[in-house]
Design a protein around this motif. Structure first.
Motif, PDB file in Angstrom:
ATOM      1  N   CYS A  24       5.786  -5.018   7.337  1.00 53.59           N
ATOM      2  CA  CYS A  24       6.870  -4.049   7.446  1.00 53.59           C
ATOM      3  C   CYS A  24       6.438  -2.736   6.810  1.00 53.59           C
ATOM      4  O   CYS A  24       5.401  -2.672   6.139  1.00 53.59           O
ATOM      5  CB  CYS A  24       8.153  -4.564   6.787  1.00 53.59           C
ATOM      6  N   MET A  25       7.267  -1.700   6.998  1.00 54.04           N
ATOM      7  CA  MET A  25       6.928  -0.384   6.458  1.00 54.04           C
ATOM      8  C   MET A  25       8.200   0.328   6.006  1.00 54.04           C
ATOM      9  O   MET A  25       9.227   0.303   6.694  1.00 54.04           O
ATOM     10  CB  MET A  25       6.201   0.446   7.518  1.00 54.04           C
ATOM     11  N   VAL A  26       8.112   0.997   4.847  1.00 50.61           N
ATOM     12  CA  VAL A  26       9.190   1.826   4.308  1.00 50.61           C
ATOM     13  C   VAL A  26       8.762   3.283   4.404  1.00 50.61           C
ATOM     14  O   VAL A  26       7.665   3.642   3.969  1.00 50.61           O
ATOM     15  CB  VAL A  26       9.492   1.463   2.837  1.00 50.61           C
ATOM     16  N   ASN A  27       9.633   4.136   4.964  1.00 53.77           N
ATOM     17  CA  ASN A  27       9.294   5.545   5.189  1.00 53.77           C
ATOM     18  C   ASN A  27      10.362   6.477   4.627  1.00 53.77           C
ATOM     19  O   ASN A  27      11.235   6.952   5.356  1.00 53.77           O
ATOM     20  CB  ASN A  27       9.143   5.833   6.684  1.00 53.77           C
ATOM     21  N   PRO A  28      10.307   6.802   3.349  1.00 55.57           N
ATOM     22  CA  PRO A  28      11.200   7.839   2.839  1.00 55.57           C
ATOM     23  C   PRO A  28      10.773   9.218   3.340  1.00 55.57           C
ATOM     24  O   PRO A  28       9.594   9.571   3.285  1.00 55.57           O
ATOM     25  CB  PRO A  28      11.033   7.748   1.315  1.00 55.57           C
ATOM     26  N   LEU A  29      11.726   9.973   3.881  1.00 60.23           N
ATOM     27  CA  LEU A  29      11.533  11.396   4.153  1.00 60.23           C
ATOM     28  C   LEU A  29      10.390  11.694   5.118  1.00 60.23           C
ATOM     29  O   LEU A  29       9.665  12.675   4.962  1.00 60.23           O
ATOM     30  CB  LEU A  29      11.340  12.155   2.825  1.00 60.23           C
TER      31      LEU A  29
ATOM     32  N   TYR B 277       4.299   1.469   2.084  1.00 58.22           N
ATOM     33  CA  TYR B 277       5.309   2.411   1.596  1.00 58.22           C
ATOM     34  C   TYR B 277       4.707   3.789   1.815  1.00 58.22           C
ATOM     35  O   TYR B 277       3.858   4.247   1.053  1.00 58.22           O
ATOM     36  CB  TYR B 277       5.608   2.168   0.114  1.00 58.22           C
ATOM     37  N   SER B 278       5.109   4.432   2.911  1.00 63.29           N
ATOM     38  CA  SER B 278       4.459   5.666   3.361  1.00 63.29           C
ATOM     39  C   SER B 278       5.517   6.746   3.498  1.00 63.29           C
ATOM     40  O   SER B 278       6.444   6.619   4.306  1.00 63.29           O
ATOM     41  CB  SER B 278       3.776   5.436   4.711  1.00 63.29           C
TER      42      SER B 278
ATOM     43  N   ILE C 268       0.866  -1.179   0.000  1.00 62.02           N
ATOM     44  CA  ILE C 268       0.000   0.000   0.000  1.00 62.02           C
ATOM     45  C   ILE C 268       0.904   1.230   0.000  1.00 62.02           C
ATOM     46  O   ILE C 268       1.706   1.422   0.919  1.00 62.02           O
ATOM     47  CB  ILE C 268      -0.933   0.021   1.219  1.00 62.02           C
ATOM     48  N   PHE C 269       0.791   2.037  -1.039  1.00 67.82           N
ATOM     49  CA  PHE C 269       1.740   3.111  -1.329  1.00 67.82           C
ATOM     50  C   PHE C 269       1.021   4.455  -1.242  1.00 67.82           C
ATOM     51  O   PHE C 269      -0.024   4.648  -1.864  1.00 67.82           O
ATOM     52  CB  PHE C 269       2.278   2.888  -2.752  1.00 67.82           C
ATOM     53  N   ASN C 270       1.562   5.391  -0.464  1.00 67.63           N
ATOM     54  CA  ASN C 270       0.984   6.734  -0.460  1.00 67.63           C
ATOM     55  C   ASN C 270       2.052   7.798  -0.689  1.00 67.63           C
ATOM     56  O   ASN C 270       3.230   7.480  -0.881  1.00 67.63           O
ATOM     57  CB  ASN C 270       0.145   6.987   0.798  1.00 67.63           C
TER      58      ASN C 270
END
Length: 322
Positions: free
Chosen positions: A201-206, A176-177, A82-84
């Motif tokens: 899991c979660m990916v948090n750019p910036l 992917y947030s 799930i991408f925002n």
């Protein structure tokens, strides 16, 4: 809790009396750029990178209509990302290369479509959506951006939609947030923890804490001494103070392995203080990693990083998604 302390409010009122017309215009402009962001438009679609997709309308937890795409993996898969997106972007990215008014924020193209291509090629189905007041989604809250304080309801609505779907509900889920999306996701995990117990899991750019953003921008504009007045202007617009818009306020609710990426020497935030404040606040994440991108000084280049260098994110996802 008071929106502003009596001392800070008194200081803001005093600043109103002494500030120059030129500086007041800068204060108001900075507050409005964050509280009422320009809308990005869908300037690119998944089929331009050879992907099939389905257009969807999903209800936020408060009923706001969110426009979305479901993009299936290249080969049949039971994994979903799930991408925002960030403010003032949309699910396509950011059309700064189209000129004004977007170039006034930054004259750069940010392309999320190629990032979906990396994910679908690697075996992930993708669900991506426009936040309220962004892209093609409906307006809400008077068009005001809450930097997570309103938008968490969108994260909740999308996850509830996934959980009710006959196929997607059976998939392993990763998030992917980024930036606004990360702040919103953290708040959603605080408000509805039970919805996110099955997230792998979660990916948090910036991911951001707004006091650092306002400090950097106000210094750039020569109005750094007016932080209290900036907060008051945000409240007047119907928005939130910088202190109320911080990922670190809600990071303790994150209970999944988390990967943060920050631009090490960026010009738009105060690093490493901003990134480390969030990272240190992830006290309940079972595992956490932070990567410092040092090949650029431009915060906004970080949004294109995954599109250009996908390996680190894909390796992180594979570790937890199987």
């Amino acid at each position: 809790m008071a929106r502003m302390t009596a001392e800070r409010l008194a200081k803001a009122r005093e600043q109103e009396k002494t500030i120059s017309a030129e500086d007041l215009a800068k204060v108001k402009g900075l507050a409005e750029s964050m509280a009422k962001p320009i809308r990005s438009f869908i300037f690119k679609t998944p089929d331009e990178e050879g992907m099939t997709y389905e257009s969807l309308s999903i209800q936020s937890d408060d009923g706001t209509a969110l426009e979305a795409w479901y993009i299936p993996a290249k080969e049949k898969s039971d994994k979903l990302v799930i991408f925002n997106h960030a403010l003032p972007m949309c699910r396509a990215g950011f059309p700064g290369h189209f000129g004004m008014p977007w170039a006034g924020f930054d004259a750069v193209e940010i392309d999320f479509i190629i990032q979906y291509k990396h994910l679908t090629d690697a075996g992930y189905n993708v669900l991506t959506y426009d936040f309220r007041n962004h892209g093609n989604s409906a307006s809400a809250n008077g068009g005001i951006a809450g930097i997570g304080n309103f938008e968490w309801r969108d994260c909740v609505g999308v996850k509830k939609w996934v959980d009710a779907h006959p196929e997607l509900s059976k998939m392993k889920v990763a998030l992917y947030s980024q930036c606004l999306g990360a702040d919103s996701q953290y708040r959603a995990m605080l408000e509805r923890p039970e919805l996110f117990e099955n997230v792998q899991c979660m990916v948090n750019p910036l991911v951001v804490n707004m006091p650092f953003i306002f400090d950097a921008f106000s210094e750039l504009y020569g109005i750094n001494q007016y932080q209290e007045l900036i907060d008051l202007e945000l409240i007047k617009l119907g928005g939130f103070t910088a202190e109320e818009c911080q990922a670190a306020n809600w990071a303790h609710a994150v209970k999944v392995p988390t990967f943060i990426m920050q631009v090490k020497n960026d010009e738009w935030t105060r690093q490493p203080d901003d990134g480390m404040k969030t990272f240190n606040a992830l006290v309940n994440a079972p595992e956490k990693e932070i990567f410092w991108l040092d090949s650029t000084k431009r915060f906004r280049d970080g949004y294109n990083w995954f599109g250009r260098e996908p390996k680190m994110v894909l390796d992180f996802l594979a570790k937890y998604m199987g």
